[in-house]
Write an enzyme that holds these catalytic residues in place. Structure first.
Site, PDB file in Angstrom:
ATOM      1  N   ARG A  19      -3.665  20.111   0.644  1.00  0.00           N
ATOM      2  CA  ARG A  19      -4.309  20.143   1.965  1.00  0.00           C
ATOM      3  C   ARG A  19      -4.630  18.729   2.425  1.00  0.00           C
ATOM      4  O   ARG A  19      -5.360  18.541   3.390  1.00  0.00           O
ATOM      5  CB  ARG A  19      -5.624  20.933   1.898  1.00  0.00           C
ATOM      6  CG  ARG A  19      -5.436  22.388   1.661  1.00  0.00           C
ATOM      7  CD  ARG A  19      -6.751  23.159   1.794  1.00  0.00           C
ATOM      8  NE  ARG A  19      -6.695  24.379   1.027  1.00  0.00           N
ATOM      9  CZ  ARG A  19      -6.075  25.481   1.432  1.00  0.00           C
ATOM     10  NH1 ARG A  19      -5.495  25.504   2.600  1.00  0.00           N
ATOM     11  NH2 ARG A  19      -6.028  26.549   0.666  1.00  0.00           N
ATOM     12  N   ASN A  20      -4.151  17.725   1.703  1.00  0.00           N
ATOM     13  CA  ASN A  20      -4.423  16.330   2.052  1.00  0.00           C
ATOM     14  C   ASN A  20      -3.415  15.901   3.133  1.00  0.00           C
ATOM     15  O   ASN A  20      -2.228  15.707   2.860  1.00  0.00           O
ATOM     16  CB  ASN A  20      -4.296  15.482   0.769  1.00  0.00           C
ATOM     17  CG  ASN A  20      -4.517  14.002   1.004  1.00  0.00           C
ATOM     18  OD1 ASN A  20      -4.223  13.482   2.072  1.00  0.00           O
ATOM     19  ND2 ASN A  20      -5.007  13.306  -0.010  1.00  0.00           N
ATOM     20  N   LYS A  23      -1.327  12.787   2.469  1.00  0.00           N
ATOM     21  CA  LYS A  23      -0.214  13.011   1.520  1.00  0.00           C
ATOM     22  C   LYS A  23       0.935  13.704   2.230  1.00  0.00           C
ATOM     23  O   LYS A  23       2.092  13.338   2.054  1.00  0.00           O
ATOM     24  CB  LYS A  23      -0.673  13.917   0.375  1.00  0.00           C
ATOM     25  CG  LYS A  23      -1.306  13.226  -0.793  1.00  0.00           C
ATOM     26  CD  LYS A  23      -1.410  14.253  -1.921  1.00  0.00           C
ATOM     27  CE  LYS A  23      -2.193  13.749  -3.097  1.00  0.00           C
ATOM     28  NZ  LYS A  23      -2.315  14.762  -4.146  1.00  0.00           N
ATOM     29  N   ASP A  79       0.392  15.557  -8.354  1.00  0.00           N
ATOM     30  CA  ASP A  79      -0.946  15.195  -8.793  1.00  0.00           C
ATOM     31  C   ASP A  79      -0.907  13.698  -9.038  1.00  0.00           C
ATOM     32  O   ASP A  79       0.049  13.174  -9.611  1.00  0.00           O
ATOM     33  CB  ASP A  79      -1.385  15.963 -10.039  1.00  0.00           C
ATOM     34  CG  ASP A  79      -2.906  15.926 -10.158  1.00  0.00           C
ATOM     35  OD1 ASP A  79      -3.577  16.416  -9.243  1.00  0.00           O
ATOM     36  OD2 ASP A  79      -3.419  15.362 -11.136  1.00  0.00           O
ATOM     37  N   PHE A 162      -5.133   5.938   2.468  1.00  0.00           N
ATOM     38  CA  PHE A 162      -6.283   6.765   2.116  1.00  0.00           C
ATOM     39  C   PHE A 162      -6.742   6.405   0.706  1.00  0.00           C
ATOM     40  O   PHE A 162      -6.172   5.525   0.066  1.00  0.00           O
ATOM     41  CB  PHE A 162      -5.920   8.263   2.202  1.00  0.00           C
ATOM     42  CG  PHE A 162      -4.976   8.735   1.116  1.00  0.00           C
ATOM     43  CD1 PHE A 162      -3.619   8.493   1.205  1.00  0.00           C
ATOM     44  CD2 PHE A 162      -5.453   9.418  -0.004  1.00  0.00           C
ATOM     45  CE1 PHE A 162      -2.750   8.923   0.202  1.00  0.00           C
ATOM     46  CE2 PHE A 162      -4.597   9.860  -1.002  1.00  0.00           C
ATOM     47  CZ  PHE A 162      -3.234   9.594  -0.903  1.00  0.00           C
ATOM     48  N   GLY A 163      -7.773   7.112   0.244  1.00  0.00           N
ATOM     49  CA  GLY A 163      -8.214   6.959  -1.148  1.00  0.00           C
ATOM     50  C   GLY A 163      -8.581   5.523  -1.493  1.00  0.00           C
ATOM     51  O   GLY A 163      -9.330   4.854  -0.770  1.00  0.00           O
ATOM     52  N   TYR A 164      -8.035   5.061  -2.598  1.00  0.00           N
ATOM     53  CA  TYR A 164      -8.364   3.728  -3.114  1.00  0.00           C
ATOM     54  C   TYR A 164      -7.502   2.622  -2.497  1.00  0.00           C
ATOM     55  O   TYR A 164      -7.575   1.469  -2.939  1.00  0.00           O
ATOM     56  CB  TYR A 164      -8.204   3.714  -4.647  1.00  0.00           C
ATOM     57  CG  TYR A 164      -9.111   4.695  -5.356  1.00  0.00           C
ATOM     58  CD1 TYR A 164     -10.397   4.325  -5.746  1.00  0.00           C
ATOM     59  CD2 TYR A 164      -8.704   5.997  -5.622  1.00  0.00           C
ATOM     60  CE1 TYR A 164     -11.247   5.229  -6.386  1.00  0.00           C
ATOM     61  CE2 TYR A 164      -9.538   6.909  -6.256  1.00  0.00           C
ATOM     62  CZ  TYR A 164     -10.801   6.521  -6.636  1.00  0.00           C
ATOM     63  OH  TYR A 164     -11.649   7.415  -7.259  1.00  0.00           O
ATOM     64  N   ASP A 165      -6.689   2.949  -1.491  1.00  0.00           N
ATOM     65  CA  ASP A 165      -5.795   1.938  -0.886  1.00  0.00           C
ATOM     66  C   ASP A 165      -6.510   0.644  -0.474  1.00  0.00           C
ATOM     67  O   ASP A 165      -5.956  -0.446  -0.675  1.00  0.00           O
ATOM     68  CB  ASP A 165      -5.058   2.528   0.328  1.00  0.00           C
ATOM     69  CG  ASP A 165      -3.915   3.457  -0.079  1.00  0.00           C
ATOM     70  OD1 ASP A 165      -3.531   3.448  -1.263  1.00  0.00           O
ATOM     71  OD2 ASP A 165      -3.398   4.190   0.788  1.00  0.00           O
TER      72      ASP A 165
HETATM   73  P1  IMP Z   1      -5.031  14.769  -6.156  1.00  0.00           P
HETATM   74  O1  IMP Z   1      -5.040  15.258  -4.741  1.00  0.00           O
HETATM   75  O2  IMP Z   1      -5.698  15.668  -7.131  1.00  0.00           O
HETATM   76  O3  IMP Z   1      -3.654  14.336  -6.572  1.00  0.00           O
HETATM   77  O4  IMP Z   1      -5.984  13.487  -6.175  1.00  0.00           O
HETATM   78  C1  IMP Z   1      -5.478  12.276  -5.881  1.00  0.00           C
HETATM   79  C2  IMP Z   1      -6.604  11.268  -5.729  1.00  0.00           C
HETATM   80  O5  IMP Z   1      -6.136  10.044  -6.324  1.00  0.00           O
HETATM   81  C3  IMP Z   1      -6.850  10.967  -4.256  1.00  0.00           C
HETATM   82  O6  IMP Z   1      -7.894  11.732  -3.715  1.00  0.00           O
HETATM   83  C4  IMP Z   1      -7.155   9.485  -4.291  1.00  0.00           C
HETATM   84  O7  IMP Z   1      -8.505   9.296  -4.636  1.00  0.00           O
HETATM   85  C5  IMP Z   1      -6.287   8.965  -5.437  1.00  0.00           C
HETATM   86  N1  IMP Z   1      -4.955   8.576  -4.921  1.00  0.00           N
HETATM   87  C6  IMP Z   1      -3.765   9.188  -5.198  1.00  0.00           C
HETATM   88  N2  IMP Z   1      -2.760   8.603  -4.540  1.00  0.00           N
HETATM   89  C7  IMP Z   1      -3.316   7.617  -3.823  1.00  0.00           C
HETATM   90  C8  IMP Z   1      -2.767   6.681  -2.917  1.00  0.00           C
HETATM   91  O8  IMP Z   1      -1.572   6.651  -2.580  1.00  0.00           O
HETATM   92  N3  IMP Z   1      -3.647   5.799  -2.396  1.00  0.00           N
HETATM   93  C9  IMP Z   1      -4.966   5.803  -2.698  1.00  0.00           C
HETATM   94  N4  IMP Z   1      -5.530   6.682  -3.503  1.00  0.00           N
HETATM   95  C10 IMP Z   1      -4.706   7.592  -4.079  1.00  0.00           C
END
Ligand code: IMP
Length: 206
Positions: A19-20, A23, A79, A162-165
């Site tokens: 749901r991201n 992604k 994942d 997003f995330g840690y980018d």
């Molecule tokens: P998932 O949805 O369980 O795979 O969790 C992935 C988590 O890892 C994300 O919520 C981010 O915190 C981190 N992450 C994974 N891929 C990326 C990326 O491309 N950029 C930044 N953070 C990422």
């Protein structure tokens, strides 16, 4: 006179178990126009599955199998997460919920920077990892991995991704991933590499 017939290819539908929205967008850009990507954003009726695995592979498999059991069409799940050497590989599979039940990307980054505050630049090496599990219409499974090496800087920079980018620096350019445009990120990222490997399989299986 010979006539050339225009060949119209219908995009192939494939489901991704996430749901991201970020992604979904990254993956759609990498797969390109030949694929119609559907995601859990199209199916708000479906419950979230618990990621109870102890590896990226196990969690991707849990998500992919759960969706395949409902749609019985080609599906995949990724994942992914961040491994920081000075933290013995944390946050790893817990990257998304690193800062606890009320996690946000900003809170996750703040926690990471606090944990690394006394770690010098040369020891801030890290990598993103991504594992994809793909299941075809017949239920046959394949998996693909991608790795993206870099290091963690000491304050966020950039607004993309997003995330840690914003705190993950690409050594070659010195830029954070949040300072890269989407196409540049996709050409070097963990997810980009894993999705390209999946795309190759799908194209060869035509
Ligand atoms: P998932 O949805 O369980 O795979 O969790 C992935 C988590 O890892 C994300 O919520 C981010 O915190 C981190 N992450 C994974 N891929 C990326 C990326 O491309 N950029 C930044 N953070 C990422």
């Amino acid at each position: 006179m010979t006539q050339t017939k225009a060949v119209r290819t219908v995009p192939r539908q494939i489901w991704v178990a996430t749901r991201n929205a970020h992604k979904v967008q990254e993956i759609a850009e990498i797969l390109g126009a030949g694929f119609l990507l559907r995601s859990l954003l199209d199916r708000p009726d479906l419950p979230d599955v618990e990621e109870t695995g102890s590896s990226f592979y196990e969690n991707a498999a849990i998500k992919a199998r759960s969706l395949w059991n409902i749609v019985r069409e080609p599906v995949f799940a990724d994942d992914s997460g961040l491994e920081v050497d000075a933290l013995d590989g944390r946050p790893g599979i817990h990257s998304n919920r690193y800062s606890g039940p009320e996690h946000t990307h900003e809170k996750n980054i703040s926690k990471l920077l606090v944990e690394l505050r006394s770690v010098p630049p040369e020891r801030r090496t890290a990598r993103f990892r991504c594992t994809i599990v793909y299941i075809d219409a017949a239920g046959s499974e394949s998996s693909f991995d991608g790795v993206f090496d870099g290091y963690i800087c000491d304050e966020p920079r950039g607004t993309e991704g997003f995330g840690y980018d914003p705190v993950f620096v690409v050594p070659e350019s010195g830029k954070t991933v949040a300072e890269l445009d989407a196409a540049t990120k996709n050409s070097i990222s963990h997810r980009g590499r894993a999705v390209v490997a999946l795309k190759r399989l799908l194209e060869n299986a035509r």
